[in-house]
Design a protein around this motif. Structure first.
Motif, PDB file in Angstrom:
ATOM      1  N   ASP A  95       0.847  -1.200   0.000  1.00  0.00           N
ATOM      2  CA  ASP A  95       0.000   0.000   0.000  1.00  0.00           C
ATOM      3  C   ASP A  95       0.888   1.259   0.000  1.00  0.00           C
ATOM      4  O   ASP A  95       0.415   2.350  -0.292  1.00  0.00           O
ATOM      5  CB  ASP A  95      -0.966   0.024   1.203  1.00  0.00           C
ATOM      6  N   TRP A  96       2.180   1.076   0.316  1.00  0.00           N
ATOM      7  CA  TRP A  96       3.131   2.191   0.325  1.00  0.00           C
ATOM      8  C   TRP A  96       4.048   2.146  -0.895  1.00  0.00           C
ATOM      9  O   TRP A  96       5.059   2.876  -0.932  1.00  0.00           O
ATOM     10  CB  TRP A  96       3.996   2.142   1.590  1.00  0.00           C
ATOM     11  N   ALA A  97       3.752   1.321  -1.898  1.00  0.00           N
ATOM     12  CA  ALA A  97       4.664   1.091  -3.034  1.00  0.00           C
ATOM     13  C   ALA A  97       5.186   2.396  -3.631  1.00  0.00           C
ATOM     14  O   ALA A  97       4.399   3.288  -3.959  1.00  0.00           O
ATOM     15  CB  ALA A  97       3.980   0.255  -4.101  1.00  0.00           C
ATOM     16  N   GLY A  98       6.497   2.507  -3.749  1.00  0.00           N
ATOM     17  CA  GLY A  98       7.134   3.672  -4.360  1.00  0.00           C
ATOM     18  C   GLY A  98       7.357   4.838  -3.409  1.00  0.00           C
ATOM     19  O   GLY A  98       8.189   5.707  -3.661  1.00  0.00           O
ATOM     20  N   TYR A 111       8.815  -3.798  -0.988  1.00  0.00           N
ATOM     21  CA  TYR A 111       7.377  -3.664  -0.691  1.00  0.00           C
ATOM     22  C   TYR A 111       6.759  -5.057  -0.806  1.00  0.00           C
ATOM     23  O   TYR A 111       6.795  -5.665  -1.869  1.00  0.00           O
ATOM     24  CB  TYR A 111       6.719  -2.712  -1.685  1.00  0.00           C
ATOM     25  N   LEU A 112       6.208  -5.547   0.282  1.00  0.00           N
ATOM     26  CA  LEU A 112       5.598  -6.887   0.269  1.00  0.00           C
ATOM     27  C   LEU A 112       4.091  -6.765   0.053  1.00  0.00           C
ATOM     28  O   LEU A 112       3.461  -5.833   0.570  1.00  0.00           O
ATOM     29  CB  LEU A 112       5.869  -7.596   1.598  1.00  0.00           C
ATOM     30  N   PRO A 113       3.514  -7.733  -0.681  1.00  0.00           N
ATOM     31  CA  PRO A 113       2.069  -7.681  -0.896  1.00  0.00           C
ATOM     32  C   PRO A 113       1.290  -7.768   0.418  1.00  0.00           C
ATOM     33  O   PRO A 113       1.664  -8.536   1.308  1.00  0.00           O
ATOM     34  CB  PRO A 113       1.771  -8.912  -1.760  1.00  0.00           C
ATOM     35  N   ARG A 114       0.232  -6.986   0.545  1.00  0.00           N
ATOM     36  CA  ARG A 114      -0.617  -7.047   1.732  1.00  0.00           C
ATOM     37  C   ARG A 114      -1.405  -8.350   1.768  1.00  0.00           C
ATOM     38  O   ARG A 114      -1.718  -8.919   0.726  1.00  0.00           O
ATOM     39  CB  ARG A 114      -1.626  -5.898   1.720  1.00  0.00           C
TER      40      ARG A 114
END
Ligand code: CTP
Length: 130
Positions: A95-98, A111-114
């Motif tokens: 949800d915080w990607a980038g 960034y790991l998938p939620r």
């Protein structure tokens, strides 16, 4: 020793929180968790957490794959925390990607998938509607 750092509020603790912390630890040897202060959570989400920061810290620090916890006072201090704890990898949910790519000179960012279909906000809404 590879050090991992991650951040979050971890309010109304749920399995999505466990899953990300477990996967974060699996990327290295030592997991440090910055738990957002009550005040920081208020500034991010316009509400105070259900569980106060001392209780959230106690819950997170009792997990077997967490090695160290601290209170995250400001989102703008990410780089200072990374340097202070000598972290090799910053892990965040996607949800915080980038959003934290700007620290990449200091450490890797993953960034790991939620975990699907669960969040603190959703749990609070379900309980409220009962
Ligand atoms: N997280 C996750 N899977 C979920 C929920 C959260 O991987 N289903 C991760 C987030 O990406 C973050 C960490 O857990 O890296 C802490 O998230 P936090 O914002 O405290 O939890 P949420 O349940 O997303 O809370 P809210 O609904 O208030 O945003």
């Amino acid at each position: 020793m590879k050090k991992i750092i991650t951040f979050g509020t971890f309010d109304v603790f749920h399995v999505g929180h466990i899953n990300i912390l477990e996967r974060a630890k699996a990327l290295g040897d030592y997991l440090i968790v910055g738990v957002s202060s009550d005040q920081l959570n208020f500034s991010k989400k316009q509400r105070y957490p259900i569980y106060c920061q001392d209780d959230r810290l106690k819950i997170i620090s009792s997990l077997k794959f967490v090695d160290e916890v601290f209170v995250e006072e400001s989102l703008d201090l990410k780089l200072e925390y990374i340097k202070k704890f000598n972290a090799d990898i910053l892990v965040m949910g996607d949800d915080w990607a980038g959003r934290f790519d700007w620290v990449k000179d200091e450490c890797s960012v993953i960034y790991l998938p939620r975990t699907p279909s669960i969040s603190t906000t959703q749990i609070i809404e379900i309980v409220r509607s009962k």
